[in-house]
Design a protein around this motif. Structure first.
Motif, PDB file in Angstrom:
ATOM      1  N   LEU A 150       0.828  -1.189   0.000  1.00  0.00           N
ATOM      2  CA  LEU A 150       0.000   0.000   0.000  1.00  0.00           C
ATOM      3  C   LEU A 150       0.870   1.250   0.000  1.00  0.00           C
ATOM      4  CD1 LEU A 150      -2.500  -1.293   2.692  1.00  0.00           C
ATOM      5  CD2 LEU A 150      -2.829  -1.291   0.217  1.00  0.00           C
ATOM      6  N   SER A 151       0.441   2.259  -0.715  1.00  0.00           N
ATOM      7  CA  SER A 151       1.215   3.493  -0.821  1.00  0.00           C
ATOM      8  C   SER A 151       1.065   4.340   0.433  1.00  0.00           C
ATOM      9  CB  SER A 151       0.748   4.296  -2.033  1.00  0.00           C
ATOM     10  OG  SER A 151      -0.568   4.786  -1.828  1.00  0.00           O
ATOM     11  N   ASN A 152       2.034   5.248   0.630  1.00  0.00           N
ATOM     12  CA  ASN A 152       1.973   6.166   1.771  1.00  0.00           C
ATOM     13  C   ASN A 152       0.727   7.043   1.682  1.00  0.00           C
ATOM     14  OD1 ASN A 152       4.385   5.191   2.777  1.00  0.00           O
ATOM     15  ND2 ASN A 152       5.633   6.754   1.763  1.00  0.00           N
ATOM     16  N   GLU A 153       0.401   7.448   0.464  1.00  0.00           N
ATOM     17  CA  GLU A 153      -0.772   8.301   0.264  1.00  0.00           C
ATOM     18  C   GLU A 153      -2.052   7.583   0.681  1.00  0.00           C
ATOM     19  OE1 GLU A 153      -3.018  10.754  -3.342  1.00  0.00           O
ATOM     20  OE2 GLU A 153      -1.181   9.626  -3.730  1.00  0.00           O
ATOM     21  N   THR A 154      -2.134   6.295   0.337  1.00  0.00           N
ATOM     22  CA  THR A 154      -3.319   5.519   0.690  1.00  0.00           C
ATOM     23  C   THR A 154      -3.442   5.381   2.203  1.00  0.00           C
ATOM     24  OG1 THR A 154      -3.181   4.257  -1.355  1.00  0.00           O
ATOM     25  CG2 THR A 154      -4.498   3.317   0.402  1.00  0.00           C
ATOM     26  N   LEU A 155      -2.331   5.053   2.862  1.00  0.00           N
ATOM     27  CA  LEU A 155      -2.356   4.892   4.313  1.00  0.00           C
ATOM     28  C   LEU A 155      -2.639   6.217   5.014  1.00  0.00           C
ATOM     29  CD1 LEU A 155       0.625   2.416   4.722  1.00  0.00           C
ATOM     30  CD2 LEU A 155      -1.739   1.980   5.372  1.00  0.00           C
ATOM     31  N   SER A 156      -2.183   7.313   4.430  1.00  0.00           N
ATOM     32  CA  SER A 156      -2.403   8.627   5.035  1.00  0.00           C
ATOM     33  C   SER A 156      -3.877   9.033   4.989  1.00  0.00           C
ATOM     34  CB  SER A 156      -1.555   9.685   4.320  1.00  0.00           C
ATOM     35  OG  SER A 156      -0.173   9.426   4.503  1.00  0.00           O
ATOM     36  N   SER A 157      -4.658   8.350   4.136  1.00  0.00           N
ATOM     37  CA  SER A 157      -6.084   8.666   4.041  1.00  0.00           C
ATOM     38  C   SER A 157      -6.873   8.103   5.224  1.00  0.00           C
ATOM     39  CB  SER A 157      -6.662   8.119   2.736  1.00  0.00           C
ATOM     40  OG  SER A 157      -6.720   6.696   2.760  1.00  0.00           O
ATOM     41  N   LEU A 158      -6.241   7.209   5.993  1.00  0.00           N
ATOM     42  CA  LEU A 158      -6.920   6.610   7.142  1.00  0.00           C
ATOM     43  C   LEU A 158      -6.897   7.552   8.333  1.00  0.00           C
ATOM     44  CD1 LEU A 158      -5.464   2.969   7.042  1.00  0.00           C
ATOM     45  CD2 LEU A 158      -7.574   3.807   6.012  1.00  0.00           C
ATOM     46  N   THR A 159      -7.975   7.550   9.108  1.00  0.00           N
ATOM     47  CA  THR A 159      -8.004   8.326  10.348  1.00  0.00           C
ATOM     48  C   THR A 159      -7.108   7.654  11.383  1.00  0.00           C
ATOM     49  OG1 THR A 159      -9.857   7.091  11.318  1.00  0.00           O
ATOM     50  CG2 THR A 159     -10.399   8.954   9.855  1.00  0.00           C
ATOM     51  N   ARG A 160      -6.818   8.366  12.444  1.00  0.00           N
ATOM     52  CA  ARG A 160      -5.967   7.806  13.498  1.00  0.00           C
ATOM     53  C   ARG A 160      -6.586   6.531  14.070  1.00  0.00           C
ATOM     54  NH1 ARG A 160      -1.883   9.206  16.898  1.00  0.00           N
ATOM     55  NH2 ARG A 160      -1.961   8.333  19.012  1.00  0.00           N
ATOM     56  N   ARG A 161      -7.890   6.556  14.307  1.00  0.00           N
ATOM     57  CA  ARG A 161      -8.554   5.375  14.872  1.00  0.00           C
ATOM     58  C   ARG A 161      -8.505   4.204  13.895  1.00  0.00           C
ATOM     59  NH1 ARG A 161      -9.603   3.797  19.863  1.00  0.00           N
ATOM     60  NH2 ARG A 161     -10.748   5.696  20.418  1.00  0.00           N
ATOM     61  N   GLN A 162      -8.686   4.485  12.627  1.00  0.00           N
ATOM     62  CA  GLN A 162      -8.612   3.420  11.628  1.00  0.00           C
ATOM     63  C   GLN A 162      -7.214   2.817  11.563  1.00  0.00           C
ATOM     64  OE1 GLN A 162     -10.014   5.524   8.180  1.00  0.00           O
ATOM     65  NE2 GLN A 162     -12.183   5.142   8.633  1.00  0.00           N
ATOM     66  N   LEU A 163      -6.194   3.661  11.704  1.00  0.00           N
ATOM     67  CA  LEU A 163      -4.817   3.164  11.737  1.00  0.00           C
ATOM     68  C   LEU A 163      -4.596   2.251  12.934  1.00  0.00           C
ATOM     69  CD1 LEU A 163      -2.839   6.387  10.749  1.00  0.00           C
ATOM     70  CD2 LEU A 163      -2.808   4.213   9.504  1.00  0.00           C
ATOM     71  N   MET A 164      -5.176   2.596  14.069  1.00  0.00           N
ATOM     72  CA  MET A 164      -5.038   1.783  15.275  1.00  0.00           C
ATOM     73  C   MET A 164      -5.719   0.432  15.093  1.00  0.00           C
ATOM     74  SD  MET A 164      -5.617   4.801  18.118  1.00  0.00           S
ATOM     75  CE  MET A 164      -5.367   3.749  19.554  1.00  0.00           C
TER      76      MET A 164
END
Length: 223
Positions: A150-164
């Motif tokens: 997955l690209s950095n741009e794609t991961l950056s689209s996630l909210t903090r809670r979604q990242l957790m």
């Protein structure tokens, strides 16, 4: 009450799995087959089977062809592969072919029980070392695995809670465990998982997790 079909040509291993199921899931019913033909026949005759635990090396399998045949004949019955297979790409391929999990035969009784329970809860189960794609485990990433990166741009689209939530998913945690760890409801976890899959452009948890194998989540959570 769960109905589980244990498909394996080794009686001792079938006995061990049946014992784990009976101890972990009260009032469960287990059935046993020892080749692909009898497994398919039993599953077609009993369409109320909740889960098939399938060995990759029993008679009639022909590699992963037996899994494909079983999925084609009984598409609504969940299948978890239980095998001594160690090749990472083969393990991931079982998921691509329609299995909802892979359990290593070398797993402990508790791990096997936890894996089955996770699948019953609606999750896809993979061994933690496969999920993390540890570079030190002797397996090297191939082109199929890299395709899911997955690209950095794609991961950056996630909210903090979604990242957790996604970080918990990469650890092999089921929705119930994620909810407990993050102090949110299981319904909220499911909502986050759906949003994560949509944003990442993947179809299931396995693709999401494999794509995040080398991600430093702390980097994204610091923002």
């Amino acid at each position: 009450m769960y109905k589980v079909l244990v498909a394996d040509d080794h009686p001792l291993f079938r006995d061990a799995i049946v014992n784990i199921i009976s101890n972990r899931f009260a009032d469960s019913q287990t059935f046993e087959t020892q080749d692909v033909a009898s497994t398919i026949a039993h599953a077609k005759e009993h369409d109320d089977i909740d889960l098939i635990l399938l060995d990759l090396n029993m008679p009639g399998m022909a590699g992963l062809n037996g899994l494909l045949e079983l999925r084609n004949e009984c598409p609504t019955t969940p299948v978890v592969v239980v095998s001594a297979e160690e090749e990472k790409q083969t393990i991931l391929q079982t998921i691509a072919y329609g299995a909802v999990g892979f359990i290593a035969k070398s797993s402990s009784k508790d791990t096997i029980g936890d894996a089955i329970e996770s699948v019953f809860a609606g999750n896809v189960y993979l061994p933690s070392d496969i999920i993390r794609c540890d570079g030190n485990n002797g397996h090297h990433s191939n082109s199929n695995t890299r395709d899911h990166k997955l690209s950095n741009e794609t991961l950056s689209s996630l909210t903090r809670r979604q990242l957790m939530v996604l970080r918990c998913m990469t650890k092999g945690e089921a929705n119930k465990q994620i909810a407990y760890n993050l102090n949110i409801s299981e319904t909220t976890v499911k909502s986050h998982v759906s949003s994560i899959l949509k944003k990442l452009g993947v179809y299931n948890r396995v693709q999401a997790v494999v794509g995040c194998s080398d991600i430093d989540f702390n980097q994204y959570l610091k923002r």
